[in-house]
Motif scaffolding. Structure first.
Motif, mmCIF file in Angstrom:
data_model
loop_
_atom_site.group_PDB
_atom_site.id
_atom_site.type_symbol
_atom_site.label_atom_id
_atom_site.label_comp_id
_atom_site.label_asym_id
_atom_site.label_seq_id
_atom_site.Cartn_x
_atom_site.Cartn_y
_atom_site.Cartn_z
ATOM 1 N N SER A 76 0.852 -1.172 0.000
ATOM 2 C CA SER A 76 0.000 0.000 0.000
ATOM 3 C C SER A 76 0.895 1.230 0.000
ATOM 4 O O SER A 76 2.117 1.116 0.004
ATOM 5 N N VAL A 77 0.303 2.415 -0.009
ATOM 6 C CA VAL A 77 1.075 3.656 -0.073
ATOM 7 C C VAL A 77 0.604 4.582 1.040
ATOM 8 O O VAL A 77 -0.590 4.712 1.295
ATOM 9 N N LYS A 78 1.569 5.228 1.686
ATOM 10 C CA LYS A 78 1.270 6.263 2.673
ATOM 11 C C LYS A 78 1.720 7.595 2.104
ATOM 12 O O LYS A 78 2.712 7.669 1.386
ATOM 13 N N PHE A 79 0.987 8.644 2.449
ATOM 14 C CA PHE A 79 1.357 9.995 2.048
ATOM 15 C C PHE A 79 1.570 10.824 3.295
ATOM 16 O O PHE A 79 0.734 10.836 4.194
ATOM 17 N N LYS A 80 2.699 11.514 3.359
ATOM 18 C CA LYS A 80 2.988 12.424 4.460
ATOM 19 C C LYS A 80 3.111 13.820 3.869
ATOM 20 O O LYS A 80 4.002 14.077 3.055
ATOM 21 N N PRO A 81 2.220 14.732 4.247
ATOM 22 C CA PRO A 81 2.271 16.071 3.670
ATOM 23 C C PRO A 81 3.522 16.822 4.098
ATOM 24 O O PRO A 81 4.027 16.643 5.207
ATOM 25 N N GLY A 82 4.010 17.680 3.205
ATOM 26 C CA GLY A 82 5.177 18.498 3.479
ATOM 27 C C GLY A 82 4.816 19.774 4.218
ATOM 28 O O GLY A 82 3.643 20.146 4.359
ATOM 29 N N LYS A 83 5.832 20.471 4.664
ATOM 30 C CA LYS A 83 5.667 21.682 5.467
ATOM 31 C C LYS A 83 4.842 22.746 4.747
ATOM 32 O O LYS A 83 3.910 23.313 5.318
ATOM 33 N N PHE A 84 5.172 23.024 3.492
ATOM 34 C CA PHE A 84 4.478 24.091 2.769
ATOM 35 C C PHE A 84 3.025 23.724 2.463
ATOM 36 O O PHE A 84 2.145 24.581 2.523
ATOM 37 N N LEU A 85 2.756 22.471 2.170
ATOM 38 C CA LEU A 85 1.377 22.040 1.942
ATOM 39 C C LEU A 85 0.579 22.213 3.225
ATOM 40 O O LEU A 85 -0.547 22.746 3.209
ATOM 41 N N LEU A 86 1.132 21.797 4.349
ATOM 42 C CA LEU A 86 0.437 21.957 5.631
ATOM 43 C C LEU A 86 0.191 23.427 5.960
ATOM 44 O O LEU A 86 -0.872 23.778 6.488
ATOM 45 N N GLU A 87 1.165 24.284 5.646
ATOM 46 C CA GLU A 87 0.982 25.717 5.897
ATOM 47 C C GLU A 87 -0.152 26.287 5.059
ATOM 48 O O GLU A 87 -0.909 27.137 5.521
ATOM 49 N N HIS A 88 -0.288 25.821 3.809
ATOM 50 C CA HIS A 88 -1.380 26.300 2.952
ATOM 51 C C HIS A 88 -2.725 25.758 3.417
ATOM 52 O O HIS A 88 -3.747 26.422 3.277
ATOM 53 N N LYS A 92 -2.366 30.493 9.348
ATOM 54 C CA LYS A 92 -2.357 31.015 10.712
ATOM 55 C C LYS A 92 -3.356 32.156 10.817
ATOM 56 O O LYS A 92 -3.426 33.020 9.949
ATOM 57 N N LYS A 93 -4.109 32.132 11.908
ATOM 58 C CA LYS A 93 -5.043 33.220 12.176
ATOM 59 C C LYS A 93 -4.277 34.361 12.826
ATOM 60 O O LYS A 93 -3.325 34.133 13.571
ATOM 61 N N GLU A 94 -4.680 35.567 12.516
ATOM 62 C CA GLU A 94 -4.006 36.713 13.107
ATOM 63 C C GLU A 94 -4.263 36.726 14.604
ATOM 64 O O GLU A 94 -5.390 36.534 15.054
ATOM 65 N N GLU A 95 -3.193 36.958 15.362
ATOM 66 C CA GLU A 95 -3.306 37.028 16.818
ATOM 67 C C GLU A 95 -3.925 38.380 17.189
ATOM 68 O O GLU A 95 -3.572 39.415 16.623
ATOM 69 N N PRO A 96 -4.844 38.383 18.154
ATOM 70 C CA PRO A 96 -5.398 39.678 18.588
ATOM 71 C C PRO A 96 -4.307 40.516 19.269
ATOM 72 O O PRO A 96 -3.424 39.984 19.922
ATOM 73 N N ASP A 97 -4.366 41.805 19.047
ATOM 74 C CA ASP A 97 -3.374 42.706 19.626
ATOM 75 C C ASP A 97 -3.612 42.815 21.127
ATOM 76 O O ASP A 97 -4.679 43.214 21.586
ATOM 77 N N GLU A 98 -2.586 42.439 21.917
ATOM 78 C CA GLU A 98 -2.723 42.429 23.373
ATOM 79 C C GLU A 98 -2.609 43.821 23.969
ATOM 80 O O GLU A 98 -2.956 44.037 25.127
#
Length: 100
Positions: A76-88, A92-98
């Motif tokens: 069988s085949v396993k797929f492990k996503p790469g860093k850039f694919l995971l980032e897309h 990231k949600k913008e952090e609220p200004d503290e």
């Protein structure tokens, strides 16, 4: 998305007709398959990696007849996503200004 949708998108992006895009996708699939058979893995930097793994024989059950049997081992085949694919996929949600 299915195969014909992918062919149409690739054709549109590369300014090819559908037949040429289908050939491109078929050749890509064949080369990935060949790399898995020959090397056991293929890595596409930033996108991810495909790796071959062997499933062992295991007990199973035929749901129609309710009969237990052994399922044969197979590759069988396993797929492990790469860093850039995971980032897309996980922007990231913008952090609220503290300081407000």
């Amino acid at each position: 998305m299915n195969r014909s949708d992918l062919i149409k998108r690739v054709a549109g992006r590369l300014l090819l007709d559908d037949e040429e895009a289908a050939t491109f996708i078929r050749v890509w699939e064949e080369e990935v398959e060949k790399a898995l058979i020959e090397d056991g893995e293929i890595g596409l930097m930033g996108f991810g990696s495909f790796s071959l793994w062997k499933q062992t024989a295991r007990p199973g059950r035929n749901p129609r007849a309710n009969v237990f049997c052994m399922i044969a081992p197979r590759n069988s085949v396993k797929f492990k996503p790469g860093k850039f694919l995971l980032e897309h996929l996980n922007p990231k949600k913008e952090e609220p200004d503290e300081n407000v």
